[in-house]
Design a protein around this motif. Structure first.
Motif, PDB file in Angstrom:
ATOM      1  N   PHE A 211     -56.320  39.597 -25.543  1.00 14.83           N
ATOM      2  CA  PHE A 211     -55.209  39.827 -24.000  1.00 14.83           C
ATOM      3  C   PHE A 211     -53.640  39.872 -24.315  1.00 14.83           C
ATOM      4  O   PHE A 211     -53.034  38.655 -25.356  1.00 14.83           O
ATOM      5  CB  PHE A 211     -55.335  39.002 -23.393  1.00 14.83           C
ATOM      6  N   ALA A 212     -52.743  40.619 -23.747  1.00 13.95           N
ATOM      7  CA  ALA A 212     -51.331  40.303 -23.740  1.00 13.95           C
ATOM      8  C   ALA A 212     -50.696  38.979 -23.228  1.00 13.95           C
ATOM      9  O   ALA A 212     -50.520  38.941 -21.692  1.00 13.95           O
ATOM     10  CB  ALA A 212     -50.774  41.086 -22.975  1.00 13.95           C
ATOM     11  N   LEU A 231     -48.476  42.811 -30.928  1.00 16.63           N
ATOM     12  CA  LEU A 231     -48.300  43.456 -29.804  1.00 16.63           C
ATOM     13  C   LEU A 231     -47.161  43.205 -28.850  1.00 16.63           C
ATOM     14  O   LEU A 231     -47.489  41.107 -29.282  1.00 16.63           O
ATOM     15  CB  LEU A 231     -49.124  43.874 -28.267  1.00 16.63           C
ATOM     16  N   LEU A 232     -46.123  43.392 -29.135  1.00 18.42           N
ATOM     17  CA  LEU A 232     -44.641  42.893 -28.321  1.00 18.42           C
ATOM     18  C   LEU A 232     -44.384  43.852 -27.314  1.00 18.42           C
ATOM     19  O   LEU A 232     -43.446  44.703 -27.508  1.00 18.42           O
ATOM     20  CB  LEU A 232     -43.494  42.660 -29.625  1.00 18.42           C
ATOM     21  N   CYS A 251     -42.406  37.442 -23.083  1.00 22.77           N
ATOM     22  CA  CYS A 251     -42.435  38.647 -23.699  1.00 22.77           C
ATOM     23  C   CYS A 251     -43.515  39.335 -23.556  1.00 22.77           C
ATOM     24  O   CYS A 251     -44.484  37.851 -24.495  1.00 22.77           O
ATOM     25  CB  CYS A 251     -41.818  38.732 -24.860  1.00 22.77           C
ATOM     26  N   PRO A 252     -44.695  39.970 -23.339  1.00 22.36           N
ATOM     27  CA  PRO A 252     -46.144  39.863 -23.540  1.00 22.36           C
ATOM     28  C   PRO A 252     -46.498  40.214 -25.051  1.00 22.36           C
ATOM     29  O   PRO A 252     -45.303  40.849 -25.514  1.00 22.36           O
ATOM     30  CB  PRO A 252     -46.339  41.475 -22.848  1.00 22.36           C
TER      31      PRO A 252
END
Length: 280
Positions: A211-212, A231-232, A251-252
């Protein structure tokens, strides 16, 4: 699947030098308003810094407080030649630090106690501790140095310095991940004296953050081993050992391991303090 205590541990250390003149200029380096990626290929000789109080040493400075970006920490990779080091490494009062050895041998003295450190060695240096560091071997030594201004809290003493190693601390599996996602915690998360944690996160092949994550802690993330896809914010970015990631608060982020080897990184985050209600 290997058990956590059987995982092979390797630690990537930059060697400097310059790229070949025929290499294309475009690298994987990225700087955005929410994250930055500094790949190992840009950690060359011409971007090193020489620091007051240090001899026969150079540093790649990967993170520093910047207005409107990261706020809490600075992060270096320091290479110390034989005979080099510092008797007065920390220039600011009230600073705490973590040292993590990537390559070579170092002698670390904290408050008159001597520690011989090898790859995987980990030291937390409490605020205002007196310390020195030296390379007493005949080959270069390289280590990650993370610095933070300690934030006192009412009713809490400052945390004491300690020295341990990656090899001495057993990784803990994250809940419901069957050991594919592990965290090596060097400080007790329930110990509110600490206002930063520097842990090692491990993903076995197939492991993932599913998950983010979106949270107040900012991160400095140095890839020790293997490779992964991160993931950034809204971007999926391939990263590999020797790369550095700098994530702003909120930041996700998510990731998954790639390749056949464990994907391991050293992770800084600020913890255990109220947000300030007024900016400096």
């Amino acid at each position: 699947m290997n058990s956590p205590d059987q995982l092979p541990h390797t630690y990537y250390a930059p060697a400097g030098g310059l790229p070949d003149q025929n290499q294309r200029a475009r690298e994987r380096a990225v700087f955005t308003t929410s994250y930055a990626v500094i790949p190992r290929g840009v950690m060359s000789d011409i971007v090193t810094s020489f620091l007051p109080g240090w001899t026969a040493s150079r540093a790649w400075i990967l993170a520093r407080p910047l207005s409107g970006f990261a706020e809490t920490f600075a992060q270096y990779i320091v290479e110390v030649s034989p005979g080099g080091g510092s008797d007065h490494p920390e220039p600011e009062a009230g600073a705490e630090a973590v040292i993590f050895v990537l390559a070579g041998q170092l002698r670390l003295v904290i408050d008159e106690v001597t520690h011989e450190m090898a790859p995987g060695g980990y030291a937390f240096i409490g605020p205002d501790s007196a310390w020195t560091i030296a390379n007493t071997a005949d080959t270069p030594a390289t280590f990650v140095w993370i610095r933070k201004k300690y934030e006192p809290a009412p009713g809490l003493d400052a945390p004491a310095s300690f020295v341990t190693s990656d090899q001495a601390v057993r990784p803990q599996g994250m809940p419901d991940t069957q050991g594919y996602w592990l965290t090596t915690r060097f400080a007790d998360p329930a110990d509110l004296r600490h206002d930063m944690h520097v842990n090692i996160v491990t993903f076995l092949p197939g492991g993932t953050i599913p998950f983010a994550e979106t949270h107040v802690m900012e991160h400095g993330l140095y890839v020790l081993q293997g490779r992964g896809v991160y993931l950034l914010n809204q971007d999926w970015v391939e990263v590999a050992e020797g790369d550095f990631l700098w994530l702003r608060a909120f930041c996700p982020q998510a990731c998954y391991a790639a390749g056949r080897r464990p994907f391991r990184y050293l992770l800084y985050k600020d913890v255990n303090r109220h947000p300030k209600l007024q900016l400096p």
